[in-house]
Design a protein around this motif. Structure first.
Motif, mmCIF file in Angstrom:
data_model
loop_
_atom_site.group_PDB
_atom_site.id
_atom_site.type_symbol
_atom_site.label_atom_id
_atom_site.label_comp_id
_atom_site.label_asym_id
_atom_site.label_seq_id
_atom_site.Cartn_x
_atom_site.Cartn_y
_atom_site.Cartn_z
ATOM 1 N N GLU A 102 0.829 -1.205 0.000
ATOM 2 C CA GLU A 102 0.000 0.000 0.000
ATOM 3 C C GLU A 102 0.866 1.258 0.000
ATOM 4 O OE1 GLU A 102 -3.434 0.182 -0.013
ATOM 5 O OE2 GLU A 102 -3.440 -1.988 -0.297
ATOM 6 N N HIS A 103 0.368 2.317 -0.658
ATOM 7 C CA HIS A 103 1.087 3.593 -0.691
ATOM 8 C C HIS A 103 1.246 4.140 0.726
ATOM 9 C CE1 HIS A 103 -3.080 4.921 -0.474
ATOM 10 N NE2 HIS A 103 -2.620 6.055 0.006
ATOM 11 N N ASP A 104 2.343 4.841 0.937
ATOM 12 C CA ASP A 104 2.621 5.392 2.261
ATOM 13 C C ASP A 104 3.775 6.390 2.151
ATOM 14 O OD1 ASP A 104 2.346 5.793 4.971
ATOM 15 O OD2 ASP A 104 2.479 3.677 5.483
ATOM 16 N N THR A 105 4.202 6.928 3.277
ATOM 17 C CA THR A 105 5.301 7.889 3.316
ATOM 18 C C THR A 105 6.331 7.440 4.343
ATOM 19 O OG1 THR A 105 3.818 9.703 2.736
ATOM 20 C CG2 THR A 105 5.923 10.300 3.712
ATOM 21 N N ILE A 106 7.607 7.471 3.945
ATOM 22 C CA ILE A 106 8.708 7.179 4.859
ATOM 23 C C ILE A 106 9.282 8.530 5.272
ATOM 24 C CG2 ILE A 106 10.928 6.038 5.139
ATOM 25 C CD1 ILE A 106 10.039 4.120 2.892
ATOM 26 N N PRO A 107 9.282 8.846 6.566
ATOM 27 C CA PRO A 107 9.717 10.174 6.996
ATOM 28 C C PRO A 107 11.216 10.406 6.801
ATOM 29 C CG PRO A 107 9.329 8.774 8.898
ATOM 30 C CD PRO A 107 8.890 8.001 7.691
ATOM 31 N N ALA A 108 11.598 11.679 6.735
ATOM 32 C CA ALA A 108 13.004 12.054 6.608
ATOM 33 C C ALA A 108 13.760 11.612 7.854
ATOM 34 C CB ALA A 108 13.131 13.563 6.420
ATOM 35 N N ARG A 109 14.915 11.007 7.644
ATOM 36 C CA ARG A 109 15.784 10.534 8.719
ATOM 37 C C ARG A 109 15.008 9.725 9.752
ATOM 38 N NH1 ARG A 109 20.714 11.977 8.472
ATOM 39 N NH2 ARG A 109 21.151 11.826 10.680
ATOM 40 N N GLY A 110 14.086 8.909 9.257
ATOM 41 C CA GLY A 110 13.268 8.108 10.151
ATOM 42 C C GLY A 110 13.163 6.675 9.668
ATOM 43 N N SER A 111 12.379 5.920 10.379
ATOM 44 C CA SER A 111 12.173 4.509 10.071
ATOM 45 C C SER A 111 10.687 4.260 9.861
ATOM 46 C CB SER A 111 12.699 3.650 11.224
ATOM 47 O OG SER A 111 12.574 2.293 10.908
ATOM 48 N N HIS A 112 10.397 3.277 9.031
ATOM 49 C CA HIS A 112 9.005 2.980 8.708
ATOM 50 C C HIS A 112 8.863 1.477 8.496
ATOM 51 C CE1 HIS A 112 5.000 3.722 7.147
ATOM 52 N NE2 HIS A 112 5.282 2.995 6.098
ATOM 53 N N GLU A 113 7.789 0.907 9.004
ATOM 54 C CA GLU A 113 7.551 -0.520 8.821
ATOM 55 C C GLU A 113 6.492 -0.744 7.758
ATOM 56 O OE1 GLU A 113 6.703 -2.492 12.495
ATOM 57 O OE2 GLU A 113 8.805 -2.441 13.107
ATOM 58 N N ILE A 114 6.767 -1.701 6.893
ATOM 59 C CA ILE A 114 5.835 -2.099 5.836
ATOM 60 C C ILE A 114 5.496 -3.563 6.083
ATOM 61 C CG2 ILE A 114 5.522 -2.421 3.357
ATOM 62 C CD1 ILE A 114 7.711 -0.293 2.953
ATOM 63 N N SER A 115 4.209 -3.870 6.172
ATOM 64 C CA SER A 115 3.813 -5.260 6.404
ATOM 65 C C SER A 115 2.848 -5.716 5.319
ATOM 66 C CB SER A 115 3.187 -5.422 7.786
ATOM 67 O OG SER A 115 2.033 -4.630 7.884
ATOM 68 N N THR A 116 2.943 -6.993 4.985
ATOM 69 C CA THR A 116 2.067 -7.577 3.976
ATOM 70 C C THR A 116 1.983 -9.081 4.188
ATOM 71 O OG1 THR A 116 1.570 -7.642 1.607
ATOM 72 C CG2 THR A 116 3.877 -7.940 2.234
ATOM 73 N N THR A 117 1.016 -9.696 3.552
ATOM 74 C CA THR A 117 0.833 -11.141 3.609
ATOM 75 C C THR A 117 1.032 -11.721 2.218
ATOM 76 O OG1 THR A 117 -0.761 -10.886 5.396
ATOM 77 C CG2 THR A 117 -0.784 -12.977 4.231
#
Length: 189
Positions: A102-117
């Motif tokens: 799914e579309h999303d945004t990864i922040p500047a100098r940050g971390s982001h989790e992407i989950s899927t099945t």
């Protein structure tokens, strides 16, 4: 016809303006070559869980569902907003599954989790000459590839189209019912 003389105040103003423009140009050049230089994101598989596995020996049928959580560490000073995409999983070059992202945004100098099945299409894997040997050994090796298209935004002013490519080598251990993975990523501006 005489020479036009420029008042001293205007000369000083023009010189100061020229100096400020030169300083600004040097600052922008230094920032673009150091701090704002694009860096590769670090993609780490947080967890790959074997959510469901069922196999019937005669006639052979197997159903495997994987839950994948990937962490993306963005070392850049710009955020990355990506569009809907798909992760493709192959087994020795044969398409095994695809997973929506799914579309999303990864922040500047940050971390982001992407989950899927992911639901593996095991029926197509059995046609591979390596499948039976790998299955008997207890380890199935897969490759996941994902391409994310989007825009990087720096200081909420500068926007640039960006594409990230990532590949992960996944090893599914059937008896232990767990998965290990190693990922690599590349970014293209």
């Amino acid at each position: 016809m005489g020479c036009i003389t420029i008042p001293r105040g205007i000369k000083i103003c023009l010189i100061v303006t020229a100096i400020l423009i030169a300083i600004l140009a040097v600052v922008v050049l230094v920032l673009s070559l150091t701090i704002l230089k694009p860096k590769q994101p670090k993609i780490t598989t947080q967890s790959v869980t074997l959510e469901y596995i069922k196999w019937v020996p005669i006639p052979f049928h197997m159903n495997v569902t994987l839950g994948i959580v990937v962490s993306v560490d963005n070392p850049n000073y710009g955020s990355f907003k990506y569009d809907n995409s798909t992760a493709y999983i192959t087994y020795r070059g044969v398409a095994a599954a695809d997973a929506p992202i799914e579309h999303d945004t990864i922040p500047a100098r940050g971390s982001h989790e992407i989950s899927t099945t992911v639901v593996l299409i095991v029926d197509s894997l059995t046609s591979s000459p390596y499948f039976l040997g790998d299955f008997i050994s207890g380890c199935l090796n897969f490759t996941s590839s994902t391409t994310l298209h989007g825009k990087a935004t720096v200081f909420k002013i500068f926007k640039k189209k960006v594409t990230t490519y990532s590949t992960c080598d996944l090893s599914v251990y059937i008896q232990a019912q767990n998965v290990t993975s190693v990922c690599h990523s590349k970014i293209k501006y």
